[in-house]
Design a protein around this motif. Structure first.
Motif, PDB file in Angstrom:
ATOM      1  N   ASN A 113      54.523 -15.942   2.693  1.00  0.00           N
ATOM      2  CA  ASN A 113      54.006 -16.737   1.580  1.00  0.00           C
ATOM      3  C   ASN A 113      52.540 -17.125   1.719  1.00  0.00           C
ATOM      4  O   ASN A 113      51.980 -17.745   0.820  1.00  0.00           O
ATOM      5  CB  ASN A 113      54.841 -18.011   1.426  1.00  0.00           C
ATOM      6  N   PHE A 114      51.927 -16.791   2.834  1.00  0.00           N
ATOM      7  CA  PHE A 114      50.520 -17.143   3.042  1.00  0.00           C
ATOM      8  C   PHE A 114      49.974 -16.284   4.165  1.00  0.00           C
ATOM      9  O   PHE A 114      50.714 -15.558   4.859  1.00  0.00           O
ATOM     10  CB  PHE A 114      50.365 -18.631   3.363  1.00  0.00           C
ATOM     11  N   LEU A 158      44.455 -21.293   6.531  1.00  0.00           N
ATOM     12  CA  LEU A 158      45.581 -20.711   5.824  1.00  0.00           C
ATOM     13  C   LEU A 158      45.144 -20.411   4.400  1.00  0.00           C
ATOM     14  O   LEU A 158      44.430 -21.212   3.782  1.00  0.00           O
ATOM     15  CB  LEU A 158      46.776 -21.672   5.819  1.00  0.00           C
ATOM     16  N   ASN A 159      45.558 -19.271   3.877  1.00  0.00           N
ATOM     17  CA  ASN A 159      45.207 -18.859   2.520  1.00  0.00           C
ATOM     18  C   ASN A 159      46.454 -18.492   1.728  1.00  0.00           C
ATOM     19  O   ASN A 159      47.421 -17.958   2.290  1.00  0.00           O
ATOM     20  CB  ASN A 159      44.295 -17.626   2.536  1.00  0.00           C
ATOM     21  N   SER A 160      46.396 -18.746   0.429  1.00  0.00           N
ATOM     22  CA  SER A 160      47.405 -18.180  -0.456  1.00  0.00           C
ATOM     23  C   SER A 160      47.261 -16.666  -0.475  1.00  0.00           C
ATOM     24  O   SER A 160      46.216 -16.118  -0.102  1.00  0.00           O
ATOM     25  CB  SER A 160      47.248 -18.746  -1.863  1.00  0.00           C
ATOM     26  N   ASP A 189      48.636 -14.678  -6.168  1.00  0.00           N
ATOM     27  CA  ASP A 189      49.376 -15.917  -6.429  1.00  0.00           C
ATOM     28  C   ASP A 189      48.752 -16.664  -7.600  1.00  0.00           C
ATOM     29  O   ASP A 189      47.526 -16.655  -7.787  1.00  0.00           O
ATOM     30  CB  ASP A 189      49.369 -16.815  -5.191  1.00  0.00           C
TER      31      ASP A 189
END
Length: 719
Positions: A312-313, A364-366, A370
């Protein structure tokens, strides 16, 4: 002094600022209405066309996205633009970017400004900048931002405060350099160039797959030579350069969903640039120093980028270490320039600047695609700088010229940051972000004679918030308008070039702060054959550190003062036919020094070295060579840049002249596209424009000048 810092703007200042903001809003709304009304009709008229502009992908918000979707003013500089000034890549970046200035006094005293946000005079140390500068996500100091750039993929010029995502001292914007990565793409290429004044360049690149599905590699080697083009009465021509550089990288793909990239870089740059020249001297540019200046700049760095894709990331870690060093020897006395030390040889300067920088970022990145784009992370940057100076100006009488002063400056910056963009239905999007930063700065000044009165130390720390917010409206699939507000913050400043007074090091100058307001529109027309990008802005800056010549003390003084700037940018690029493309940009910046701060001596004056107008334009053409019965194709390009006049110093003693630069290139490429021969003219009309200026002693005016014309030829071969 504290009362000045706490003072509030007058009602007249508030009225003036509100009036300017209202004017900017009206201009922007007219532009948005006009630009958003065009696309539908334009698309209907050009449905049959197939030639389109290539999308421009940027990482301005630490994720890959098209520039047209980012609600801020951005210029993307391509490698060919940097090649137009191979010996001064930072100057080439500024030349093609509206409202961007690269100010060059001499080696080690060079810096960017954007939209008039600038060091007021000269920087007081190598952290006293207003523009962030990164290479592959690793922050650089002002020492390394002057280095030659090569094997470049692209450069992003981001306007407005960028401290939220790009760290400290990015009040006016950020410049992000992305080099070509060891991504497995095959490339083997050799390029050589020869031209006037002993100009020579050789570059070799090699990249590809080393172990299938496991290891990729890439390396590039570059050398440059230039014999100089500034006449000198007693030495060889000045302005000479000899540069050697290497860049290499490995990319490891052996772990699932993980990419590890290790890069390294080394550069050595030998030059004999003059410290300054007498403006208007017969035969200008000409120097009257008896001994030849000598500058040796070295830079080495290592970078490690680790990226892992989760469900998810994604997680990214960027680690950097760099070592910068400048060793300089120059004679302050030029017999053509009036001086307080008229005896030749009495004003020889020796200096050494050594800097180690460690940086770490984890974020942390999307994931790409998204609906909600977000990034959150933490950063650390630590610099350890040693500055050594032996010169009459480095110490007071009776030690002037006899003692070597040493300054150790250590700075730690810690940061927590986050940024997100959230769609509000089909038309609206809101984006916002913030950073919590903490600075811890320590300075210690000593000397080789152990003079107690010239020995001392001080420290400063500060915790502060920066942030940004933007609201964007999508008129249709090809047009977007936005409004944004951002807050920038610098670091407290200890001058490198000062000395203790009776063992006391003065407190650091306060950190500069600013608020920026921006309105803009981005639109694509004629089925993506034309893109336009317009923005208007207003900056309100407090505590800008200011250096100026004070005739009362017969030397230079430092203080701090508020100032404001406002203006606009309009940029466009177009593909007119399959063979012909065009790009252009125009910027306007008005600056004004205010009354808040430690001094109001210069209230109403303009910020030094900031032109009101900046213009750039480029035309490129390529066609088959069969019309002259040759295989392959011909290509031609011409670029034009203009900068209006600008004040040399905060007093407005004199203005640096306006100038125009024209670069041209004509080449032939074989049918396979792997061999090219070309001719070039850089600074075609030999414009010796002034890059820096200051009031000298006894009413003299001293300046630094650009490189002159270079005509030459080049050959490139790919394998």
């Amino acid at each position: 002094m504290s009362s000045n810092l706490d003072s509030k703007p007058s009602k007249q200042d508030n009225f003036r600022n509100q009036y300017r903001l209202k004017g900017l809003v009206r201009v922007s709304m007219l532009a948005m209405a006009a630009m958003s009304a065009v696309p539908a009709n334009a698309q209907e008229a050009t449905d049959q066309e197939s030639t389109v502009l290539k999308p421009i992908v940027v990482t301005a918000r630490k994720t890959e996205e098209q520039s047209k979707d980012v609600p801020q003013s951005i210029t993307v500089v391509k490698p060919k633009d940097i090649e137009s000034n191979a010996l001064d890549p930072s100057g080439a970046i500024a030349a093609t970017s509206p409202n961007v200035v690269w100010q060059t006094e001499t080696v080690g005293k060079q810096f960017f400004s954007i939209r008039g946000i600038s060091s007021l005079g000269v920087p007081n140390n190598f952290s006293d900048g207003t523009i962030g500068f990164t290479v592959d996500g690793i922050p650089q100091s002002m020492l390394s931002s002057q280095n030659m750039l090569f094997d470049i993929d692209h450069v992003e010029v981001l306007r407005g405060p960028q401290g939220t995502l790009w760290g400290t001292n990015a009040l006016g914007g950020a410049i992000n350099v992305t080099t070509k990565q060891p991504d497995g793409e095959h490339e083997a290429k050799i390029t050589t160039e020869y031209g006037e004044h002993g100009y020579a360049m050789g570059e070799a690149t090699l990249g590809g797959v080393l172990i299938p599905d496991t290891l990729n590699g890439r390396m590039a080697i570059r050398f440059n030579n230039y014999n100089g083009d500034i006449n000198s009465l007693f030495t060889d021509d000045l302005g000479a350069r000899k540069i050697g550089a290497f860049r290499g990288g490995l990319q490891f793909l052996g772990l699932d969903d993980t990419t590890v990239t290790l890069t390294g870089n080394y550069l050595r740059d030998d030059s004999n640039a003059p410290f300054s020249l007498l403006r208007g001297a017969p035969g200008f540019p000409i120097s009257g120093v008896l001994s030849e200046p000598d500058y040796v700049t070295t830079h080495a760095d290592v970078g490690l980028n680790i990226k892992h894709e989760f469900e998810n990331f994604s997680l990214t870690s960027i680690t950097g270490f760099q070592n910068n060093k400048i060793k300089s020897r120059t004679e302050g006395n030029d017999i053509l320039i009036p001086s307080l030390f008229p005896l030749v040889g009495s004003d020889v300067w020796h200096g050494v600047d050594k800097e180690n920088i460690f940086s770490q970022e984890i974020r942390l990145n999307s994931l790409e695609g998204d609906d909600i784009r977000w990034v959150a992370g933490a950063s650390l940057s630590y610099s350890d700088l040693d500055h050594s100076c032996t010169a009459p100006q480095c110490a007071p009488f009776p030690y002037s010229g006899l003692v070597t002063m040493d300054t150790n400056l250590r700075a730690l910056n810690l940061g927590l940051f986050g940024d997100a963009s959230v769609p509000l239905g089909d038309k609206w999007e809101v984006s916002f972000g913030g950073r919590l930063s903490h600075d811890d700065i320590k300075v210690k000044k000593t000397n080789d004679l152990r003079v107690v009165s010239l020995t001392g130390g001080s420290d400063a720390d500060e915790t502060y918030l920066t942030g940004r917010a933007a609201l964007a409206y999508k008129w249709n699939e090809t047009a977007q308008s936005y409004v944004s507000i951002a807050r920038g913050h610098g670091t407290k400043i200890y001058p490198l070039f000062s000395y203790p007074n009776n063992g006391v090091v003065p407190d650091a100058y306060p950190a500069a702060e600013d608020w920026t307001y921006e309105l803009g529109t981005k639109v694509a027309l004629f089925d993506d054959r034309l893109e336009l990008d317009g923005s208007v802005f207003y900056n309100d800056v407090k505590n800008g550190v200011l250096s100026y010549y004070d005739p009362g003390i017969g030397g230079f003084a430092t203080t701090f003062q508020s100032y404001d700037t406002y203006g606009f940018e309009l940029q466009g690029r177009a593909v007119i036919t399959d063979e012909l493309s065009f790009n252009a940009g125009v910027g306007y910046t008005h600056t004004r020094l205010g009354s808040d701060g430690a001094s109001s001596l210069f209230e109403g004056n303009r910020v030094p070295n900031i032109p009101d107008w900046s213009v750039s334009a480029g035309l490129a053409y390529e066609t088959d060579a069969d019309f002259v019965n040759l295989p392959g194709s011909f290509n031609a390009a011409v670029d034009y840049q203009f900068r209006s006049s600008r004040p040399a110093d905060v007093q407005g003693t004199f203005d640096l002249d306006a100038y125009s630069i024209v670069n041209a290139r004509v080449g032939w490429k074989n049918a396979g596209g792997d061999f090219e021969i070309y001719g070039f003219g850089r600074n075609l009309f030999d414009e010796r424009y002034e890059t820096f200026g200051a009031a000298g002693y006894f009413g003299s005016q001293v300046v630094s000048v650009s490189q002159g014309r270079v005509l030459g030829v080049g050959i490139s071969k790919s394998f």
